[in-house]
Every structure is written in C-alpha cells, then in structure tokens.
Enzyme design. Structure first.
Site, PDB file in Angstrom:
ATOM      1  N   HIS A 219       1.460   8.779   5.408  1.00  0.00           N
ATOM      2  CA  HIS A 219       0.484   9.816   5.772  1.00  0.00           C
ATOM      3  C   HIS A 219       0.911  10.635   6.994  1.00  0.00           C
ATOM      4  CE1 HIS A 219      -2.790   9.125   3.002  1.00  0.00           C
ATOM      5  NE2 HIS A 219      -2.886   7.846   3.312  1.00  0.00           N
TER       6      HIS A 219
ATOM      7  N   SER B 180      -6.873   3.908  -1.936  1.00  0.00           N
ATOM      8  CA  SER B 180      -7.020   2.476  -1.668  1.00  0.00           C
ATOM      9  C   SER B 180      -8.322   1.908  -2.199  1.00  0.00           C
ATOM     10  CB  SER B 180      -6.980   2.222  -0.162  1.00  0.00           C
ATOM     11  OG  SER B 180      -5.717   2.488   0.346  1.00  0.00           O
TER      12      SER B 180
ATOM     13  N   LYS C 225      -5.925  -2.001   7.046  1.00  0.00           N
ATOM     14  CA  LYS C 225      -6.091  -2.287   5.614  1.00  0.00           C
ATOM     15  C   LYS C 225      -6.849  -3.590   5.374  1.00  0.00           C
ATOM     16  CE  LYS C 225      -3.596   1.290   4.285  1.00  0.00           C
ATOM     17  NZ  LYS C 225      -4.072   2.395   3.436  1.00  0.00           N
TER      18      LYS C 225
ATOM     19  N   HIS D  49      -1.350  10.957  -0.897  1.00  0.00           N
ATOM     20  CA  HIS D  49      -0.904   9.978  -1.894  1.00  0.00           C
ATOM     21  C   HIS D  49      -0.199  10.704  -3.040  1.00  0.00           C
ATOM     22  CE1 HIS D  49      -4.458   7.219  -0.552  1.00  0.00           C
ATOM     23  NE2 HIS D  49      -3.509   7.305   0.360  1.00  0.00           N
TER      24      HIS D  49
ATOM     25  N   ASP E 262       0.833  -1.198   0.000  1.00  0.00           N
ATOM     26  CA  ASP E 262       0.000   0.000   0.000  1.00  0.00           C
ATOM     27  C   ASP E 262       0.873   1.256   0.000  1.00  0.00           C
ATOM     28  OD1 ASP E 262      -2.216   1.889   0.666  1.00  0.00           O
ATOM     29  OD2 ASP E 262      -3.281   0.021   1.108  1.00  0.00           O
TER      30      ASP E 262
ATOM     31  N   HIS F 135     -12.374  10.828  -0.415  1.00  0.00           N
ATOM     32  CA  HIS F 135     -13.578  10.467   0.340  1.00  0.00           C
ATOM     33  C   HIS F 135     -14.737  11.398   0.014  1.00  0.00           C
ATOM     34  CE1 HIS F 135     -11.598   7.640   3.211  1.00  0.00           C
ATOM     35  NE2 HIS F 135     -10.554   8.389   2.949  1.00  0.00           N
TER      36      HIS F 135
ATOM     37  N   ARG G  53     -16.913   7.748  -0.186  1.00  0.00           N
ATOM     38  CA  ARG G  53     -16.171   6.493   0.029  1.00  0.00           C
ATOM     39  C   ARG G  53     -16.622   5.815   1.321  1.00  0.00           C
ATOM     40  NH1 ARG G  53      -9.561   5.647  -0.008  1.00  0.00           N
ATOM     41  NH2 ARG G  53      -9.542   4.501   1.954  1.00  0.00           N
ATOM     42  N   GLY G  54     -16.650   4.494   1.294  1.00  0.00           N
ATOM     43  CA  GLY G  54     -17.322   3.747   2.341  1.00  0.00           C
ATOM     44  C   GLY G  54     -16.548   3.408   3.599  1.00  0.00           C
ATOM     45  N   ASP G  55     -15.258   3.094   3.490  1.00  0.00           N
ATOM     46  CA  ASP G  55     -14.579   2.501   4.661  1.00  0.00           C
ATOM     47  C   ASP G  55     -14.718   3.356   5.912  1.00  0.00           C
ATOM     48  OD1 ASP G  55     -12.894   4.408   3.483  1.00  0.00           O
ATOM     49  OD2 ASP G  55     -11.038   3.325   3.908  1.00  0.00           O
ATOM     50  N   ARG G  56     -14.513   4.644   5.759  1.00  0.00           N
ATOM     51  CA  ARG G  56     -14.551   5.534   6.923  1.00  0.00           C
ATOM     52  C   ARG G  56     -15.952   6.136   7.142  1.00  0.00           C
ATOM     53  NH1 ARG G  56      -9.479   6.283   8.919  1.00  0.00           N
ATOM     54  NH2 ARG G  56      -7.692   6.032   7.534  1.00  0.00           N
TER      55      ARG G  56
ATOM     56  N   ASP H 155       1.954   3.337   3.099  1.00  0.00           N
ATOM     57  CA  ASP H 155       0.869   4.304   3.075  1.00  0.00           C
ATOM     58  C   ASP H 155       0.592   4.912   4.447  1.00  0.00           C
ATOM     59  OD1 ASP H 155      -1.447   5.581   1.699  1.00  0.00           O
ATOM     60  OD2 ASP H 155      -2.481   4.526   3.314  1.00  0.00           O
TER      61      ASP H 155
ATOM     62  N   ASP I 276      -1.332  -0.228  -4.659  1.00  0.00           N
ATOM     63  CA  ASP I 276      -2.630   0.325  -5.035  1.00  0.00           C
ATOM     64  C   ASP I 276      -2.526   1.777  -5.482  1.00  0.00           C
ATOM     65  OD1 ASP I 276      -1.929   1.017  -2.420  1.00  0.00           O
ATOM     66  OD2 ASP I 276      -3.996   1.028  -1.699  1.00  0.00           O
ATOM     67  N   HIS I 277      -1.454   2.458  -5.075  1.00  0.00           N
ATOM     68  CA  HIS I 277      -1.204   3.869  -5.426  1.00  0.00           C
ATOM     69  C   HIS I 277       0.091   4.241  -4.732  1.00  0.00           C
ATOM     70  CE1 HIS I 277      -2.244   4.879  -1.307  1.00  0.00           C
ATOM     71  NE2 HIS I 277      -3.280   4.075  -1.450  1.00  0.00           N
TER      72      HIS I 277
ATOM     73  N   ARG J 297      -4.886  15.133   4.822  1.00  0.00           N
ATOM     74  CA  ARG J 297      -4.341  13.810   4.514  1.00  0.00           C
ATOM     75  C   ARG J 297      -4.468  13.531   3.013  1.00  0.00           C
ATOM     76  NH1 ARG J 297      -3.500   9.261   8.062  1.00  0.00           N
ATOM     77  NH2 ARG J 297      -4.045   7.259   7.169  1.00  0.00           N
ATOM     78  N   ASP J 298      -5.466  14.143   2.390  1.00  0.00           N
ATOM     79  CA  ASP J 298      -5.601  14.051   0.936  1.00  0.00           C
ATOM     80  C   ASP J 298      -5.226  15.383   0.291  1.00  0.00           C
ATOM     81  OD1 ASP J 298      -6.610  11.479   1.276  1.00  0.00           O
ATOM     82  OD2 ASP J 298      -8.650  12.231   1.526  1.00  0.00           O
TER      83      ASP J 298
ATOM     84  N   ARG K 234     -12.103   3.532  10.707  1.00  0.00           N
ATOM     85  CA  ARG K 234     -12.529   2.469   9.784  1.00  0.00           C
ATOM     86  C   ARG K 234     -12.204   1.100  10.356  1.00  0.00           C
ATOM     87  NH1 ARG K 234      -8.348   3.845   4.976  1.00  0.00           N
ATOM     88  NH2 ARG K 234      -6.408   3.377   6.049  1.00  0.00           N
TER      89      ARG K 234
ATOM     90  N   ARG L 141      -9.948  14.632  10.915  1.00  0.00           N
ATOM     91  CA  ARG L 141     -10.477  13.354  10.428  1.00  0.00           C
ATOM     92  C   ARG L 141      -9.848  12.136  11.085  1.00  0.00           C
ATOM     93  NH1 ARG L 141      -8.276  12.006   4.485  1.00  0.00           N
ATOM     94  NH2 ARG L 141      -8.552   9.898   5.322  1.00  0.00           N
TER      95      ARG L 141
HETATM   96  O1  LIG Z   1      -6.518   7.009   5.007  1.00  0.00           O
HETATM   97  C1  LIG Z   1      -7.363   7.101   4.106  1.00  0.00           C
HETATM   98  O2  LIG Z   1      -8.571   7.081   4.288  1.00  0.00           O
HETATM   99  C2  LIG Z   1      -6.888   7.285   2.669  1.00  0.00           C
HETATM  100  C3  LIG Z   1      -6.500   8.709   2.463  1.00  0.00           C
HETATM  101  O3  LIG Z   1      -7.620   9.528   2.567  1.00  0.00           O
HETATM  102  O4  LIG Z   1      -5.810   6.432   2.400  1.00  0.00           O
HETATM  103  P1  LIG Z   1      -6.057   5.029   1.656  1.00  0.00           P
HETATM  104  O5  LIG Z   1      -6.777   5.340   0.390  1.00  0.00           O
HETATM  105  O6  LIG Z   1      -4.668   4.514   1.384  1.00  0.00           O
HETATM  106  O7  LIG Z   1      -6.816   4.173   2.570  1.00  0.00           O
HETATM  107 MN   LIG Z   2      -3.869   2.521  -0.184  1.00  0.00          MN
HETATM  108 MN   LIG Z   3      -3.551   6.208   2.169  1.00  0.00          MN
END
Ligand SMILES: O=C(O)[C@@H](CO)OP(=O)(O)O
Ligand SMILES: [Mn+2]
Ligand SMILES: [Mn+2]
Length: 549
Positions: free
Chosen positions: A426, A74, A356, A494, A23, A135, A281-284, A422, A463-464, A165-166, A209, A202
């Site tokens: 960050h 990601s 992750k 990133h 990552d 996100h 975006r879903g994870d967070r 990754d 992934d990036h 972070r972004d 997540r 954030r």
């Molecule tokens: O931490 C995260 O949410 C993102 C950056 O916004 O990183 P990644 O896409 O690598 O999960």
């Molecule tokens: Mn990633």
């Molecule tokens: Mn990241």
C-alpha cells in the site's frame, strides 16, 4: 449446529495444520509490476515446484463482491477463508438496499432524518471518499444525499476521508471534481445547503484500526466535531496547498482540513445533529464509532460528546452489537470453521501483529470479536511508523511464536497472517515491497521446517493480491502507465489477481492430491483445512481443493 464427523480414510496428521495467510501476496501478470516475482523467494519457489500448488480466486463474486471488477480485500477475504462459503458482502448489500429503497424504509434512516427535520439541525456524513468499494462507495453517499433532499433535509455536511489506497494514489481531485458538480446540482434550486465541512487522508485521520494509533481518531474528531484543523475555503484548495507544502505526498496521508465560510467553520458536529458514518466495513469504523457512542473514553482526550443520533452504514461487530444503530444488516456469517473446530475440541491458535490481528480473529470469525472455547489469540504490537521504513514489520516475531506453537504440540490448528505484502504494498515504495515479500518468504521457510519436524501440514495462501501488481495500468489500453522518466507509476491498491493455495505435507501422511474443483476460490480453504485435520467438512462449505487418504 451439527458436529464435524471424523474422516474414516484419514484421521489427521500427528502435528498441527498451519494456515498461513500471506496478506496481499497474489500471482501477478506483469513481470515489471509483480514484486512477488521480483523478490527473492526461495521457499515459495520450492513450494511451487514440489508441493501441491494451485491458483484460487480472491476477488469479485468469488468473495461476495458485486462484480468481478471489484478487487478483493482483507475483510471479504478472511470472511471467506474462515467460513468456507461466499456471502453477499457489505458492498453488495448496501448497493442493493439503496437501489431497492429498503434502506430508507428502515427505522434508523427515518429517525436520523426526522431528528434533523424536527430540529432544523444538520445531517452529517463521514466516510471514505472514493468508489473503491472496500470500505465505502461514493455512489452510496450521493444517493443518500439525494434522498435526504427529497425528504426535506435542509442542511447536510460531508466529511470526506481521502482514499488513494483503494484507488490510484493521487486521484482525489477526480472525486472532488465529480462531487463538486454533484453539490452544485443539488444546491442549485436554493432550497438546501449541502457542503463539505472537514476531512483528511484516511491514514492520517479517523480510520485507525485495532487500536494501532488512536491519535488518528483524535485528529479526525478534532476536524469533524470540533472543527479544529487548518482552515480552507474549499477541499480542492486544501489538497492543492498540502501538495504544494509536501510534494509527493500520497492522498492517504494528507493532513486534516476544515472548511470555513465567512470566517467560521461550516460544519462542526453539535448537539441535535444526526451523523452517518457511511463506511460499510468494520475494522476502521469501530474506533470512531466508539468515540461517538461511548460515555467515557480513555483512548484520547475527546472532550464533551455532542448529543447526536449516530448510525453506521452497517453493524460492524456482531458480538459487541456495535454500533447501536445501523442502516444495513450485515451478511449473516454463521457456522465458521472456528466454531466447528471448537465444537470438535480442536485447539486453535491465531496470531498476527496489530495491523492484521483483527483480520485473522474478528474477520476470520465472521466479523465477531468473541472467541470460541478452544481458541487462543495472540497479538504482536505493530510498529507505529510508515511501513516502507520498516518493511520486515513483525514477520520474525510472528514466526517465532508460530514455531513455538508448532513445537509446543498443544494446538492442532494454527492460523496466522503475515501483513507485509499488503501493508508495504500500500505504500507504493518498490524497494520496500521487495524486502517485505522476502520477509514473508523467510517466515514461510521457517514454518515449513517446523511443520516438517512436527509431522504437521502447512496450507499457505493469501486473502487477495497487492504486491503482485505494483504499477498503475492505463484503464483504456491495459498498458503500464509510465512517468516522465519512463518508469512505472506506483499503484497502492489491491490487485484483481488470483492467489496461490499451497498444501505442503512433508510426511505425506495425508496422501493429499489435487481435487477436481471447478472455479476454486479462497472460500475453499476452510474445507481444505478441515479435511487435512481429518474431518469431513460441512456439506454446504465449498469443497476442499485436495483429496486425502
Ligand atoms: O488498509 C485497508 O483498510 C485495506 C485497504 O483499504 O486493506 P486490507 O483489506 O488488506 O486490510
Ligand atoms: Mn488483506
Ligand atoms: Mn490491504
């Protein structure tokens, strides 16, 4: 869906195919800024010389983002790797739904608006406050506020989650300035009352997540819903005060704040309100969504749940159907590699640590949290601490389990994610990033050895980028930004760089050689793995980067 066909020319190796996702490990352009180069990486160096080594794209349109100025992330990265094709992703879909107006024609938007117009209650917006496009996008927030005003909404309350972070690590005041001007404008005719109500960094509130640290959601809930956090007269004042209290603090870590007017908070979330969580975006987004939707919740002491209409910007989990109400339909990612392999009876093992874990499972399977029949998933619990203090993270434990899985012989396809490049990238802490990349390299080295012993094949990619580009560049000149001491300024986001795509077949059984693929991106990795497993990839997958047999 059709079954994968066996490839007559090559039926797969004796051992497993192992896909390593490093990552945030890309291929940098600036030597001062490229901590993948700066780190001591004997294994990656060896692979660059002796294995099949190519560069593939991991950003912009190659992963379904609106344009090539968008860095990869990601979600889109693992989606692409897992499904072998490029789908228009959240950032693009939401942008289009807003531009065409189709979002506002949907029943969910109309219900949210009618609810507050009928009751004279408040329309709340919670989400990441930047134009990072990973996100969320502040442009979407502003567009929705303008539409709300047009449709008669009198009271809106915004709960910004501060990014850094972004986007550059201490850039929030630029967004505050822009948004204050926007609010001044929208409020100018006196017909509406739209303002910031609460917020925070954030990585401090709301956007946890994969159940890594629910105390973040607890702090977010307290600030947004109960208006319990340090009070200030304005967001700008909050940020300036927090920075004065803790010089050097990054935006993503800023504490929670609440805005008060005449001694009372301006926007707790109460019965009768409407709430839009505007991250796509879903994870967070899943945990805060659970806090708003679940009848009972054990993860933190939520207290009574206000009776609101809650909607997410998108559906965040297709298998769970979460959230119940959402504004934009997500990309229809179907026929993932996991599903094809499962139908073919190929046993699969997926592993990472908490931070992750969902990337290599839920994102990999097209934002679905359900497993296919032949899959086994394993999560190694992540530390809960600033990752610059523990940059090796769980690389050793992940590798231990992968080596066991390779030696065990049960799984034919093993996929893993090493988060270090990754997660530590960050933080912007250079020395820690170097250690992080070295930990990944050491893991890769041990996997190479196990693959060799088992007569398997390793595919190693990312992934990036992130740790390959650790210094801020001046947007206009493209030169490194230097601080007062002439040192480069850490960048936490990133990168736009390509990533390596390595195929290591120590036994040589596949006779793998570079295929002539124009414009390869990380989506091509799915067909590559399927090819190396001895099958013919689905016709509409982007092609394998190697030919075999
Ligand atoms: O931490 C995260 O949410 C993102 C950056 O916004 O990183 P990644 O896409 O690598 O999960
Ligand atoms: Mn990633
Ligand atoms: Mn990241």
């Amino acid at each position: 869906m059709e079954q994968l066909k066996k490839n007559e020319a090559f039926g797969g190796p004796e051992g497993p195919v192992v896909l390593v996702v490093m990552d945030g490990v890309g291929i940098g352009k600036n030597p001062e800024s490229d901590f993948v180069k700066i780190a001591n990486t004997p294994n990656l160096d060896w692979l660059r010389e002796h294995a099949i080594y190519t560069e593939v794209k991991a950003h912009g349109v190659a992963v379904g983002l609106p344009d090539d100025g968008d860095m990869g992330n990601s979600e889109v990265g693992h989606n692409a790797i897992g499904c072998g094709r490029v789908f228009a992703q959240g950032a693009a879909l939401v942008g289009d739904a807003i531009a065409s107006g189709s979002m506002y024609e949907g029943s969910v938007w109309q219900e949210l608006i009618a609810n507050v117009n009928d009751k004279g209650s408040a329309l709340h917006f919670i989400g990441l406050f930047s134009d990072g496009n990973v996100h969320s996008n502040i442009n979407h927030l502003e567009a929705m506020l303008l539409k709300a005003k047009e449709q008669g909404v009198k009271k809106a309350r915004i709960h910004p989650l501060i990014d850094g972070r972004d986007v550059p690590p201490t850039s929030v005041l630029e967004y505050v300035e822009r948004f204050d001007a926007f609010l001044a404008d929208i409020n100018a005719d006196g017909s509406v009352d739209y303002c910031v109500a609460s917020g925070g960094g954030r990585m401090n509130i709301t956007m946890d997540r994969y159940d890594a640290d629910w105390s973040m959601v607890d702090r977010g809930w307290k600030a947004h819903v109960k208006a319990e956090a340090t009070p200030f007269a304005s967001m700008k004042e909050a940020i300036e005060q927090f920075r004065a209290n803790k010089p050097g603090i990054l935006d993503q870590d800023l504490p929670a704040f609440v805005i008060e007017r005449d001694g009372a908070p301006v926007g707790p979330i109460v019965d009768g309100d409407s709430v839009i969580f505007f991250n796509f975006r879903g994870d967070r987004s899943l945990e805060i969504t659970k806090a708003f939707e679940a009848d009972e919740i054990t993860e933190f002491d939520r207290g009574p749940k206000p009776n609101v209409i809650y909607a997410g910007m998108m559906q965040y989990d297709g298998d769970l159907g979460v959230p119940e109400k959402y504004l934009v339909t997500p990309p229809a990612i179907d026929r993932t590699m996991s599903e094809y392999l499962s139908n073919a009876g190929v046993k699969q093992f997926a592993i990472s640590e908490t931070q992750k874990y969902g990337h290599v499972t839920y994102f990999f399977n097209g934002n679905n949290s359900g497993k296919f029949a032949t899959e086994t998933w394993m999560e190694i619990p992540s530390d809960v601490c600033p990752f610059e203090n523990a940059p090796v993270m769980k690389a050793v434990e992940i590798t231990d389990e992968v080596v066991k899985a390779i030696e065990g012989g049960e799984y034919k396809f093993i996929r893993l994610n090493f988060p270090n490049g990754d997660m530590v990238g960050h933080t912007g802490v250079f020395d820690a990033v170097k250690v992080a990349v070295e930990a990944v390299d050491a893991g890769v080295g041990r996997i190479m050895e196990a693959v060799k012993q088992a007569n398997g094949i390793m595919v190693c990619s990312a992934d990036h980028g992130n740790s390959d580009d650790m210094c801020e560049l001046d947007k206009k000149t493209g030169e490194l930004k230097l601080n007062e001491e002439g040192k480069c300024k850490p960048k936490t986001a990133h990168s736009l760089n390509p990533v390596p795509a390595i195929v290591y077949d120590p036994s040589g059984v596949s006779k793998a050689r570079k295929a002539d693929v124009a414009d390869a991106g990380i989506a091509n990795l799915a067909a590559t793995c399927i090819t190396l497993l001895g099958y013919v990839p689905p016709a509409d997958y982007t092609p394998s980067i190697v030919e075999v047999g």
